[in-house]
Design a protein around this motif. Structure first.
Motif, PDB file in Angstrom:
ATOM      1  N   THR A 195     -42.040  73.195 -60.202  1.00 12.39           N
ATOM      2  CA  THR A 195     -40.679  72.703 -60.535  1.00 12.39           C
ATOM      3  C   THR A 195     -40.512  72.437 -62.153  1.00 12.39           C
ATOM      4  O   THR A 195     -38.821  72.430 -62.059  1.00 12.39           O
ATOM      5  CB  THR A 195     -40.658  72.213 -59.546  1.00 12.39           C
ATOM      6  OG1 THR A 195     -40.699  71.423 -59.895  1.00 12.39           O
ATOM      7  CG2 THR A 195     -40.756  72.815 -58.349  1.00 12.39           C
ATOM      8  N   LEU A 196     -40.519  71.709 -62.967  1.00 14.76           N
ATOM      9  CA  LEU A 196     -40.535  71.188 -64.669  1.00 14.76           C
ATOM     10  C   LEU A 196     -41.513  71.645 -64.999  1.00 14.76           C
ATOM     11  O   LEU A 196     -42.208  71.367 -65.495  1.00 14.76           O
ATOM     12  CB  LEU A 196     -40.434  70.103 -64.286  1.00 14.76           C
ATOM     13  CG  LEU A 196     -39.183  69.219 -62.948  1.00 14.76           C
ATOM     14  CD1 LEU A 196     -39.887  67.929 -63.306  1.00 14.76           C
ATOM     15  CD2 LEU A 196     -38.750  69.419 -64.223  1.00 14.76           C
ATOM     16  N   PRO A 209     -34.840  71.153 -62.665  1.00 13.79           N
ATOM     17  CA  PRO A 209     -36.017  72.131 -62.089  1.00 13.79           C
ATOM     18  C   PRO A 209     -34.963  72.973 -61.622  1.00 13.79           C
ATOM     19  O   PRO A 209     -34.210  73.814 -61.758  1.00 13.79           O
ATOM     20  CB  PRO A 209     -36.040  71.279 -60.038  1.00 13.79           C
ATOM     21  CG  PRO A 209     -34.882  70.960 -59.997  1.00 13.79           C
ATOM     22  CD  PRO A 209     -33.524  70.707 -61.344  1.00 13.79           C
ATOM     23  N   VAL A 210     -37.187  74.147 -62.227  1.00 14.27           N
ATOM     24  CA  VAL A 210     -36.477  75.500 -61.776  1.00 14.27           C
ATOM     25  C   VAL A 210     -37.373  75.774 -60.280  1.00 14.27           C
ATOM     26  O   VAL A 210     -38.373  75.695 -60.041  1.00 14.27           O
ATOM     27  CB  VAL A 210     -38.102  76.154 -62.822  1.00 14.27           C
ATOM     28  CG1 VAL A 210     -37.844  78.082 -62.651  1.00 14.27           C
ATOM     29  CG2 VAL A 210     -37.373  76.042 -63.835  1.00 14.27           C
ATOM     30  N   LEU A 224     -46.538  65.243 -67.914  1.00 15.29           N
ATOM     31  CA  LEU A 224     -47.407  65.021 -66.823  1.00 15.29           C
ATOM     32  C   LEU A 224     -48.785  64.804 -66.150  1.00 15.29           C
ATOM     33  O   LEU A 224     -49.338  64.063 -66.267  1.00 15.29           O
ATOM     34  CB  LEU A 224     -46.190  65.944 -66.284  1.00 15.29           C
ATOM     35  CG  LEU A 224     -44.705  65.911 -65.201  1.00 15.29           C
ATOM     36  CD1 LEU A 224     -45.223  67.080 -64.563  1.00 15.29           C
ATOM     37  CD2 LEU A 224     -44.894  65.472 -64.823  1.00 15.29           C
ATOM     38  N   ARG A 225     -49.254  66.063 -67.563  1.00 17.92           N
ATOM     39  CA  ARG A 225     -50.803  65.860 -67.276  1.00 17.92           C
ATOM     40  C   ARG A 225     -51.425  64.859 -67.984  1.00 17.92           C
ATOM     41  O   ARG A 225     -52.259  64.035 -67.556  1.00 17.92           O
ATOM     42  CB  ARG A 225     -51.192  67.697 -67.727  1.00 17.92           C
ATOM     43  CG  ARG A 225     -51.512  68.718 -66.336  1.00 17.92           C
ATOM     44  CD  ARG A 225     -51.889  69.595 -67.246  1.00 17.92           C
ATOM     45  NE  ARG A 225     -51.289  70.670 -66.251  1.00 17.92           N
ATOM     46  CZ  ARG A 225     -52.293  72.002 -65.953  1.00 17.92           C
ATOM     47  NH1 ARG A 225     -52.275  72.131 -67.824  1.00 17.92           N
ATOM     48  NH2 ARG A 225     -51.980  72.687 -65.565  1.00 17.92           N
ATOM     49  N   ASP A 238     -36.238  62.008 -69.864  1.00 16.12           N
ATOM     50  CA  ASP A 238     -36.574  63.584 -69.631  1.00 16.12           C
ATOM     51  C   ASP A 238     -36.328  64.611 -68.594  1.00 16.12           C
ATOM     52  O   ASP A 238     -35.386  65.092 -68.301  1.00 16.12           O
ATOM     53  CB  ASP A 238     -37.734  63.976 -70.597  1.00 16.12           C
ATOM     54  CG  ASP A 238     -37.663  63.805 -72.536  1.00 16.12           C
ATOM     55  OD1 ASP A 238     -36.565  62.741 -72.717  1.00 16.12           O
ATOM     56  OD2 ASP A 238     -38.503  63.475 -72.770  1.00 16.12           O
ATOM     57  N   LEU A 239     -37.022  63.475 -67.822  1.00 20.09           N
ATOM     58  CA  LEU A 239     -37.468  64.365 -66.915  1.00 20.09           C
ATOM     59  C   LEU A 239     -36.016  64.015 -65.960  1.00 20.09           C
ATOM     60  O   LEU A 239     -36.243  65.159 -64.873  1.00 20.09           O
ATOM     61  CB  LEU A 239     -38.689  63.629 -65.429  1.00 20.09           C
ATOM     62  CG  LEU A 239     -40.105  64.047 -65.881  1.00 20.09           C
ATOM     63  CD1 LEU A 239     -40.778  63.830 -65.093  1.00 20.09           C
ATOM     64  CD2 LEU A 239     -40.250  65.818 -66.135  1.00 20.09           C
TER      65      LEU A 239
END
Length: 239
Positions: free
Chosen positions: A172-173, A217-218, A180-181, A211-212
């Protein structure tokens, strides 16, 4: 006629050729052994522990002497070699960390105490202010995942690992998939890999958290529409 003090008639005559009386060798040895085995002769003997310790030190001394004779420079050269080996081992341990005994994400991200994203952020900032970067990285990663759960971008699921949260959030992001990883990998290295976190790692995860918060979200419908549009575009170009 007997005279006073004359004992010649009371004892048998002994020939001058006979050897003097003496105990046999074996009975004499056994008698001496029995005498020396008495406790009074061993009251000041060292204990078994002291004897074992003396034997170990003797072995170490012999080993050190043998190694010194084989090392250029003698004892000083051996000390230099040992110091160099210890320095190399310490550098490798600091660089690579403790060996992992199992998968990196073998444990859950959260404990049994439910806490909000704000709580985790406050805890992370407190640890960072004291220079406790390991705890700061851990709490900041938990803040990221809890925030995504509070925004309903991730479902609340007990037992989720950092890697799983990063993979699910990346759907979603997508623009933050790599970040994130990377954050999940830093969390795993600190929590399960025995490595020490750095201030740089914490700053990177904190920036990702900010930033998040600002990223929209997509949604799945948007992704489907985008895929359909791309497919139609490719088909039109083919025609």
């Amino acid at each position: 006629m007997l005279r006073v003090g004359d004992t010649s008639v009371l004892s048998p005559a002994r020939s001058t050729d006979e050897p003097p009386l003496s105990l046999p060798r074996d009975p004499a040895r056994e008698a001496a052994h029995r005498e020396l085995s008495k406790r009074m002769y061993h009251e000041n003997d060292p204990s078994w522990f002291q004897r074992a310790l003396n034997a170990i030190w003797d072995w170490v001394d012999k080993l050190f002497s043998s190694a010194s004779s084989a090392t250029p420079g003698g004892p000083l050269g051996l000390v230099v070699v040992i110091a160099a080996v210890l320095l190399v081992a310490g550098a490798l341990w600091w660089r690579l960390g403790a060996p992992r005994r199992g998968p990196a994400s073998s444990a859950a991200l959260f404990d049994d105490r439910p806490r909000s994203a704000a709580d985790h952020r406050a805890s992370a900032e407190a640890h960072a202010a004291q220079g406790h970067w390991n705890q700061a990285v851990q709490e900041r990663m938990r803040a990221i995942v809890r925030s995504l759960e509070e925004r309903t971008l991730l479902d609340v699921r007990p037992g989720r690992t950092a890697d799983e949260a990063a993979a699910e959030a990346g759907r979603t992001l997508p623009s933050h998939t790599d970040g994130l990883r990377s954050a999940a990998r830093d969390f795993d290295d600190v929590t399960y890999g025995g490595r020490a976190a750095t201030e740089r790692a914490y700053v990177r995860i904190a920036e990702l958290d900010h930033d998040l918060e600002r990223t929209k979200p997509v949604l799945a419908t948007t992704l489907s529409s985008s895929h359909s549009a791309d497919r139609n575009t490719r088909q039109g170009a083919a025609e």
